[in-house]
Structures are given as C-alpha cells and as structure tokens.
Write a protein that holds these residues in place. Structure first.
Motif, PDB file in Angstrom:
ATOM      1  N   PRO A  34       2.497   0.794  -2.786  1.00 35.55           N
ATOM      2  CA  PRO A  34       3.407   1.651  -2.022  1.00 35.55           C
ATOM      3  C   PRO A  34       3.004   1.734  -0.559  1.00 35.55           C
ATOM      4  O   PRO A  34       1.822   1.871  -0.234  1.00 35.55           O
ATOM      5  N   ASP A  35       4.010   1.646   0.333  1.00 36.03           N
ATOM      6  CA  ASP A  35       3.731   1.731   1.765  1.00 36.03           C
ATOM      7  C   ASP A  35       4.740   2.575   2.521  1.00 36.03           C
ATOM      8  O   ASP A  35       4.701   2.642   3.751  1.00 36.03           O
ATOM      9  N   GLY A  36       5.678   3.210   1.810  1.00 31.94           N
ATOM     10  CA  GLY A  36       6.686   4.030   2.468  1.00 31.94           C
ATOM     11  C   GLY A  36       7.878   3.266   2.981  1.00 31.94           C
ATOM     12  O   GLY A  36       8.800   3.861   3.551  1.00 31.94           O
ATOM     13  N   CYS A  37       7.888   1.954   2.775  1.00 33.82           N
ATOM     14  CA  CYS A  37       8.926   1.093   3.338  1.00 33.82           C
ATOM     15  C   CYS A  37       9.914   0.617   2.270  1.00 33.82           C
ATOM     16  O   CYS A  37       9.662   0.727   1.070  1.00 33.82           O
ATOM     17  N   MET A  38      11.028   0.052   2.735  1.00 29.59           N
ATOM     18  CA  MET A  38      11.981  -0.661   1.898  1.00 29.59           C
ATOM     19  C   MET A  38      12.180  -2.035   2.502  1.00 29.59           C
ATOM     20  O   MET A  38      12.025  -2.228   3.707  1.00 29.59           O
ATOM     21  N   ASP A  39      12.514  -3.014   1.643  1.00 29.49           N
ATOM     22  CA  ASP A  39      12.666  -4.396   2.098  1.00 29.49           C
ATOM     23  C   ASP A  39      14.013  -4.967   1.691  1.00 29.49           C
ATOM     24  O   ASP A  39      14.512  -4.689   0.589  1.00 29.49           O
ATOM     25  N   VAL A 183       1.150   8.410   0.327  1.00 34.81           N
ATOM     26  CA  VAL A 183       1.294   6.959   0.467  1.00 34.81           C
ATOM     27  C   VAL A 183       0.741   6.493   1.807  1.00 34.81           C
ATOM     28  O   VAL A 183      -0.018   5.509   1.879  1.00 34.81           O
ATOM     29  N   LEU A 184       1.092   7.192   2.868  1.00 29.07           N
ATOM     30  CA  LEU A 184       0.610   6.804   4.196  1.00 29.07           C
ATOM     31  C   LEU A 184      -0.900   6.968   4.305  1.00 29.07           C
ATOM     32  O   LEU A 184      -1.580   6.136   4.918  1.00 29.07           O
ATOM     33  N   ARG A 185      -1.443   8.014   3.695  1.00 36.66           N
ATOM     34  CA  ARG A 185      -2.900   8.225   3.713  1.00 36.66           C
ATOM     35  C   ARG A 185      -3.613   7.100   2.967  1.00 36.66           C
ATOM     36  O   ARG A 185      -4.644   6.591   3.433  1.00 36.66           O
ATOM     37  N   LEU A 186      -3.063   6.698   1.815  1.00 33.77           N
ATOM     38  CA  LEU A 186      -3.672   5.591   1.079  1.00 33.77           C
ATOM     39  C   LEU A 186      -3.647   4.316   1.910  1.00 33.77           C
ATOM     40  O   LEU A 186      -4.648   3.583   1.958  1.00 33.77           O
TER      41      LEU A 186
END
Length: 250
Positions: A34-39, A183-186
C-alpha cells in the motif's frame, strides 16, 4: 526474477509513469505494498485500474508486461469518475467504469504504440484536461499526514471537520485519514530501510512508537516481516530497480 522495473516522473502533476517487463527467465512473484496511490494500467492488451490498497497485492501473472501511470494520492477519482472507496483493494477493468467500446479502442491504441507507457500517459493527460483539478485541501491533507501530523491537527489546518475530512478521504483516498496516515508512515519507514537505515532508527524517524510498532504495521499492511522485506530489496538491487511501493518475495 521479478522482472525489470523502470519509473520516471510524469508530465501529469504528481504522477509517475512506470513499466515492468519479464526477463525471459524464471519469474519470481512480487507483492505491491500500500502506498496511498491508484494506478491506470495496461497489460496483455487490457486496460484496468488498481484501486487503493490496504494490504499487499500479489499480481496473478508476475511475468506479464505492465505499463502504468501512478497518480498522486487523491488525484485519480476525479479523473476516472469514480470514488476511490469503490475500488479499494481491487483491480477493475476500465470497461467497468467507462463505455466498453471506447475502452477497447483505447486499449488497442496503447497496445499498438511503440511505447505503451508513453501512450498510457497521453491517455491520462487527455482525460485530466477535462477533469476537475485536484482539490488543494486534499493535497494539503496528504502533505500534513506525510509530515507526521495527527489527523486532528491536519483537519484543523485545512479547515475541515472530522466527519467532513473522513467523508472526503473515503472518496479521494479510498479509506479514512487514519489509514492513510498509517500507509504513508509505513512508506516513509520503508524508504529509510531501503537506504540501509537500521529498523529502530527507521521506525523512530518515520513516526512509529518503536521498532515493534513498525514490525506490526509491516505485518498488517505489507503481509511480511521487515527482515523479509530487506532481504527482497537486497536481492532486487542485484537484478533491477524496484518501485517505491513494492517488494519482491520468493
């Protein structure tokens, strides 16, 4: 092997363009964290969307050729015309979101291009030209949470109440601001791990309580251990560059 991964900044603000190709030899599975993004993705003649993840995703066909445009957190829903929470933890055919005939023509155009990633980027740029601009307050939410601010402090800074922020976060990011913060912290911690920073220091600098806290988050969100992740990064470095939000596992 997990394939050859390449990435470059996109002409679309905040986005990245990437490709992953097979190596011709045995292909090792890999997981995308997970990275907070969509593709927006093209693979094997198909166009589809990768929704926001809350857990590691393992592609069904790791040896396939992939081209993608990874949007900044919160930017994709307006461009695609669908709230992010409807695509959470899912890979969805673009034809399920846009008219099928149009998607087939677009998929053929991308597939016939000499550079599928560039053609996919052109598609995203054309769509973005007619889509609403990204909400600056939601971008400020991402920046605040990624700087380690609390959800309450971030909501106050952007002028949103707690309920309003949660509702907008579901539409923009696919989940609430607390999950986005995790997610951003990870991802901050894993960037430090990839740079060779010891786990305890990476945990502290990323905003975790301690190394054990980071280890629990790695298990919960990434489905693996810190040592397994670090080993996969070391192995991948000997083969090819890796995406910021992924790890390769045997």
């Amino acid at each position: 092997m997990g394939g050859v991964y390449e990435e470059r900044p996109s002409r679309l603000d905040g986005a990245a363009v990437w490709t992953r190709t097979g190596t011709g030899g045995p292909v090792r599975s890999f997981s995308v964290l997970p990275d907070g993004c969509m593709d927006l993705l093209w693979s094997e003649g198909r166009l589809y969307v990768a929704g926001p993840d809350t857990r590691a995703y393992v592609p069904e066909n790791p040896g396939a050729r992939y081209a993608g445009v990874r949007f900044a957190p919160g930017d994709a829903p307006a461009l695609l015309g669908v709230p992010a929470h409807e695509l959470r933890d899912a890979r969805v055919e673009l034809a399920a979101l846009w008219p099928g005939d149009r998607v087939r023509r677009l998929a053929e155009r991308v597939g016939d291009a000499a550079d599928q990633a560039a053609a996919l980027e052109d598609l995203a740029l054309l769509r973005a030209a007619d889509a609403p601009r990204p909400d600056p307050r939601l971008r400020a939410v991402v920046a605040g949470l990624n700087a380690g601010r609390t959800v309450a402090a971030t909501a106050q800074a952007v002028g949103l109440g707690a309920r309003q922020l949660h509702r907008r976060s579901l539409d923009a990011f696919g989940y609430g601001p607390k999950t986005l913060a995790r997610v951003l912290r990870l991802q901050r911690a894993l960037a430090l791990v990839r740079a060779g920073v010891p786990y305890a220091r990476a945990a502290a600098e990323a905003g975790c309580t301690d190394q054990a806290h980071l280890a629990r988050e790695m298990r919960a969100l990434g489905g693996t251990t810190l040592s397994a992740y670090a080993a996969s990064v070391a192995s991948a470095k000997s083969e090819t560059p890796q995406p910021s939000g992924s790890s390769t596992t045997a």
